[in-house]
Enzyme design. Structure first.
Site, PDB file in Angstrom:
ATOM      1  N   ASP A 101       0.538  -1.157  -0.105  1.00 21.36           N
ATOM      2  CA  ASP A 101      -0.047  -0.079   0.112  1.00 21.36           C
ATOM      3  C   ASP A 101       0.775   1.128  -0.138  1.00 21.36           C
ATOM      4  O   ASP A 101       0.855   2.016  -0.806  1.00 21.36           O
ATOM      5  CB  ASP A 101      -0.831   0.131   1.333  1.00 21.36           C
ATOM      6  CG  ASP A 101      -2.074   1.085   1.305  1.00 21.36           C
ATOM      7  OD1 ASP A 101      -2.768   0.980   2.265  1.00 21.36           O
ATOM      8  OD2 ASP A 101      -2.065   1.537   0.144  1.00 21.36           O
ATOM      9  N   THR A 150      -0.936 -11.484   2.823  1.00 22.76           N
ATOM     10  CA  THR A 150      -0.086 -12.240   3.692  1.00 22.76           C
ATOM     11  C   THR A 150       1.187 -11.516   4.347  1.00 22.76           C
ATOM     12  O   THR A 150       2.261 -12.102   4.890  1.00 22.76           O
ATOM     13  CB  THR A 150       0.619 -13.347   2.311  1.00 22.76           C
ATOM     14  OG1 THR A 150       1.455 -12.312   1.357  1.00 22.76           O
ATOM     15  CG2 THR A 150      -0.531 -14.112   1.790  1.00 22.76           C
TER      16      THR A 150
END
Ligand code: APR
Length: 170
Positions: free
Chosen positions: A35, A119
């Site tokens: 992100d 993950t």
């Protein structure tokens, strides 16, 4: 290996595909991990557009432009935080892949790259997540009228080997 799915080890912000998928959080206002990398590479206009979206539910996805990225679009999808696998995490993770492909198809994207959603910071076991990713993408590609080329963009050789094993098992 299906012709429309492949694995790469790369920084997703460098990929010249039509759409890259961002492992976001529900605020869509940026964060760390992939992100943070996507927002850094896309520049401040990405956050400005994200502010207009009013957040995004886990397992859903929202599309923005790519701005300074090579990709035309960014598809932001908040993955589930891993608890124990018995709190809807698999279904929510599948939703991330499903909804991202639907949005990409709506735009006529010819190629899309996914990171290994959930993950990292969200702690989803890599192998479980990869199995869900491949199964969901494979099913969607068989269903969509004009399926995009899909790249599973891993950030480590270890994750790429997990995907290779699953994809080559057929
Ligand atoms: N390119 C490709 N993959 C990357 C990159 C990159 N530049 N940076 C990190 N990754 C990988 C991680 O190694 C991991 O395999 O992306 C995968 C997802 O990890 P995270 O980015 O931590 O995302 P996630 O586990 O879904 O957690 C989401 O983290 O950054 C915050 O705002 C985000 O709150 C949200 C949470």
């Amino acid at each position: 290996m299906s012709k429309s799915m492949r694995v790469a080890v790369a920084d997703i912000t460098t990929l010249t595909v039509d759409a890259i998928v961002n492992a976001a959080n529900t605020s869509l206002l940026g964060g760390g991990g992939v992100d943070g990398a996507i927002h850094r590479a896309a520049g401040p206009e990405l956050l400005a557009e994200c502010r207009t979206l009013g957040g995004c539910a886990t397992g859903d996805a929202k599309l923005t432009k790519g701005y300074r990225l090579p990709a035309k679009w960014v598809i932001h999808t908040p993955g589930p935080v891993w608890r124990d696998g018995a709190h809807g995490e698999p279904e929510l993770l599948a939703g991330c892949y499903q909804r991202s492909l639907e949005l990409a198809a709506e735009k006529g994207a010819k190629s899309i790259a996914f990171p290994c959603i959930s993950t990292g910071i969200y702690g989803y076991p890599a192998e479980n997540a990869a199995k869900i990713a491949v199964a969901t993408v494979r099913e969607a590609l068989n269903r969509l009228p004009a399926p995009p080329e899909v790249v599973f963009c891993c950030f480590s050789q270890k994750n790429a080997e997990i995907y290779d094993k699953i994809l080559n098992k057929g």
